[in-house]
Enzyme design. Structure first.
Site, PDB file in Angstrom:
ATOM      1  N   HIS A 117       0.867  -1.178   0.000  1.00  0.00           N
ATOM      2  CA  HIS A 117       0.000   0.000   0.000  1.00  0.00           C
ATOM      3  C   HIS A 117       0.911   1.238   0.000  1.00  0.00           C
ATOM      4  O   HIS A 117       2.008   1.193   0.554  1.00  0.00           O
ATOM      5  CB  HIS A 117      -0.833  -0.042   1.287  1.00  0.00           C
ATOM      6  CG  HIS A 117      -1.894   0.982   1.396  1.00  0.00           C
ATOM      7  ND1 HIS A 117      -1.644   2.282   1.765  1.00  0.00           N
ATOM      8  CD2 HIS A 117      -3.234   0.912   1.201  1.00  0.00           C
ATOM      9  CE1 HIS A 117      -2.773   2.966   1.812  1.00  0.00           C
ATOM     10  NE2 HIS A 117      -3.761   2.150   1.458  1.00  0.00           N
ATOM     11  N   ASP A 194       3.005  -4.486   8.129  1.00  0.00           N
ATOM     12  CA  ASP A 194       1.780  -3.710   7.951  1.00  0.00           C
ATOM     13  C   ASP A 194       0.614  -4.692   8.127  1.00  0.00           C
ATOM     14  O   ASP A 194       0.380  -5.549   7.265  1.00  0.00           O
ATOM     15  CB  ASP A 194       1.790  -3.087   6.548  1.00  0.00           C
ATOM     16  CG  ASP A 194       0.466  -2.427   6.199  1.00  0.00           C
ATOM     17  OD1 ASP A 194      -0.500  -2.544   6.966  1.00  0.00           O
ATOM     18  OD2 ASP A 194       0.401  -1.803   5.113  1.00  0.00           O
ATOM     19  N   GLN A 197      -4.522  -5.210   6.913  1.00  0.00           N
ATOM     20  CA  GLN A 197      -5.483  -6.171   6.333  1.00  0.00           C
ATOM     21  C   GLN A 197      -5.407  -7.553   6.971  1.00  0.00           C
ATOM     22  O   GLN A 197      -6.169  -8.441   6.590  1.00  0.00           O
ATOM     23  CB  GLN A 197      -5.257  -6.302   4.820  1.00  0.00           C
ATOM     24  CG  GLN A 197      -5.472  -5.023   4.039  1.00  0.00           C
ATOM     25  CD  GLN A 197      -6.914  -4.526   4.069  1.00  0.00           C
ATOM     26  OE1 GLN A 197      -7.833  -5.254   4.432  1.00  0.00           O
ATOM     27  NE2 GLN A 197      -7.132  -3.281   3.677  1.00  0.00           N
ATOM     28  N   CYS A 360      -4.686   2.415  -3.707  1.00  0.00           N
ATOM     29  CA  CYS A 360      -3.434   2.942  -3.110  1.00  0.00           C
ATOM     30  C   CYS A 360      -2.291   1.952  -3.309  1.00  0.00           C
ATOM     31  O   CYS A 360      -1.476   1.752  -2.402  1.00  0.00           O
ATOM     32  CB  CYS A 360      -3.611   3.274  -1.636  1.00  0.00           C
ATOM     33  SG  CYS A 360      -4.872   4.496  -1.327  1.00  0.00           S
TER      34      CYS A 360
HETATM   35  N1  PMP Z   1      -1.808  -0.746   4.515  1.00  0.00           N
HETATM   36  C1  PMP Z   1      -2.735  -1.515   3.965  1.00  0.00           C
HETATM   37  C2  PMP Z   1      -2.373  -2.896   3.519  1.00  0.00           C
HETATM   38  C3  PMP Z   1      -4.030  -1.033   3.813  1.00  0.00           C
HETATM   39  O1  PMP Z   1      -4.967  -1.802   3.251  1.00  0.00           O
HETATM   40  C4  PMP Z   1      -4.353   0.262   4.257  1.00  0.00           C
HETATM   41  C5  PMP Z   1      -5.753   0.832   4.112  1.00  0.00           C
HETATM   42  N2  PMP Z   1      -6.312   0.667   2.852  1.00  0.00           N
HETATM   43  C6  PMP Z   1      -3.345   1.027   4.836  1.00  0.00           C
HETATM   44  C7  PMP Z   1      -2.084   0.479   4.959  1.00  0.00           C
HETATM   45  C8  PMP Z   1      -3.587   2.411   5.321  1.00  0.00           C
HETATM   46  O2  PMP Z   1      -4.537   2.403   6.325  1.00  0.00           O
HETATM   47  P1  PMP Z   1      -5.119   3.772   6.883  1.00  0.00           P
HETATM   48  O3  PMP Z   1      -5.701   4.496   5.716  1.00  0.00           O
HETATM   49  O4  PMP Z   1      -6.138   3.353   7.869  1.00  0.00           O
HETATM   50  O5  PMP Z   1      -3.974   4.510   7.484  1.00  0.00           O
END
Ligand code: PMP
Length: 403
Positions: A117, A194, A197, A360
């Site tokens: 991401h 991270d 998910q 993203c």
């Molecule tokens: N990492 C991953 C794998 C995600 O799916 C997401 C959210 N789509 C994020 C980071 C970022 O999360 P947040 O927008 O809650 O900061």
């Protein structure tokens, strides 16, 4: 079991229509138990924690620190290894800025996957640029999974940080965390996981996984937006300088400078989102009440049903090996030759909410040779009927598009 009734937003309207919500990877809905906990906090305990000596302020402090304890247990960590942040993005930036910017140098390498991401990629791009360290990308194999050959090739004695998603928000596949940690630690690198998910779907035991940092967002596990957590191995937080500075993160301030508070408070500048933290803890308790085994079995069955349906649609492409094994929460796909926004719009007309876009993860889109895709994601409140509604409406997309 059917947990949908706990989630008021998913109740049918007066015409009996119910939203089929398949976008939980973006954000989950909240059960009444979490909403009640937040209302209770604001009705009975709200004050600024760590500030006042009066009874109410102490209750707010207890709520804040109690929530930290619940989050620590969730990760199998110690209380002083948990920093409250706004979300995964802030947690990852905290590591990149406080650890990466200060401990990396020219000649060092940061290893990430191309599937990250943006929030686990852009901060590392900036660290690399500022420190002269090199950013090295790992690429998934044919089936969307990282291979041990790729890990062996990219994790080398130059590696100082390996930062990966435990579960990709596009491919939905679990990374070989154990294999990554083994190789990273063998060369003295830290591992940043991270868990945005993974934490909603499967245990993240930081001790068992032996990771150095882990980040997650409460809003992806049935709790309010605006609160997240960073786990950092004891000792690491101690040597890292503050990320943000201001109130509540200091030991003492003089005209000549300041000293820092001990433990996670060094990284928690300013007034915290205690109501959100209480909701975070309530969501963890809610999940605990269901139990990992029941949650995983339920969601695995939903993914299995969805993928079986999709495998019978030759006009549709699933990204990542189209099996439920080793997959959590998400299935990304495209209806061949149809723009994902058109697919999502037709699905929406049928009452089915999926996400369409680059999620993203633009470098992953480039790697897959696509601009964007649709993503259907499940949570505990989804039912086999939800999956069937998706599949039926996908058939409708095929008909409408004349495929
Ligand atoms: N990492 C991953 C794998 C995600 O799916 C997401 C959210 N789509 C994020 C980071 C970022 O999360 P947040 O927008 O809650 O900061």
């Amino acid at each position: 079991m059917n947990w949908t009734a706990d989630f008021p937003i998913l109740a049918a309207d007066e015409n009996g229509n119910r939203l089929v919500y398949l976008d939980s990877a973006a954000t989950t809905q909240h059960p009444m138990q979490v909403l009640n906990a937040v209302v209770d906090y604001y009705t009975k305990e709200n004050a600024n924690p760590h500030r006042g000596v009066y009874e109410l302020a102490m209750r707010a402090t207890d709520a804040h620190e109690g929530a930290r304890h619940t989050v620590a247990q969730f990760f199998n960590a110690e209380d002083d290894e948990i920093v409250f942040t706004q979300n995964t993005t802030e947690s990852l930036n905290l590591v990149a800025y406080s650890y990466g910017m200060n401990f990396l140098h020219e000649g060092d390498e940061i290893v990430i996957s191309v599937a990250e991401h943006h929030s686990n990629m852009v901060p590392w791009q900036r660290v690399a640029k500022a420190t002269g360290a090199k950013l090295v990308y790992m690429y998934p194999g044919e089936n969307g999974r990282l291979t041990t050959e790729e890990l062996d090739k990219k994790i080398t004695p130059k590696t100082k940080v390996v930062a990966v998603a435990m579960v990709s928000n596009v491919l939905g596949l679990r990374a070989p965390v154990e294999e990554i940690v083994k190789r990273a630690h063998a060369v003295g690198a830290v591992v940043v996981l991270d868990c945005a998910q993974s934490a909603p779907h499967t245990p993240v035991d930081v001790k068992k996984l032996d990771v150095d940092f882990a980040a997650c967002s409460a809003h992806k596990l049935y709790a309010p937006m605006g609160v997240g957590a960073l786990y950092a191995r004891a000792g690491l937080l101690e040597k890292m300088p503050p990320f943000m500075s201001g109130g509540d993160m200091i030991g003492a301030v003089h005209e000549s400078g300041a000293t820092w508070a001990d433990g996670p408070r060094k990284f928690e500048a300013g007034t915290r989102n205690v109501g959100g933290e209480v909701g975070f803890a309530a969501a963890i308790d809610y999940m605990k009440g269901i139990g990992w085994e029941a949650m995983e079995t339920h969601e695995h069955a939903l993914l299995d049903r969805m993928l079986a349906g999709m495998r019978a649609m030759p006009w549709l492409t699933v990204y990542g090996e189209p099996v439920a094994e080793g997959r959590y929460g998400v299935v990304s796909f495209n209806v061949n030759d149809v723009h994902p926004h058109d697919v999502a719009t037709i699905l929406d007309a049928g009452g089915v909410a999926v996400r369409a876009g680059h999620h993203c993860a633009q470098p992953l889109m480039e790697f897959l040779g696509i601009g964007s895709c649709c993503r259907a994601s499940v949570a505990i409140y989804n039912t086999p009927e939800d999956v069937d509604a998706l599949l039926e409406n996908l058939e409708n997309v095929r008909k409408v598009m004349g495929l």
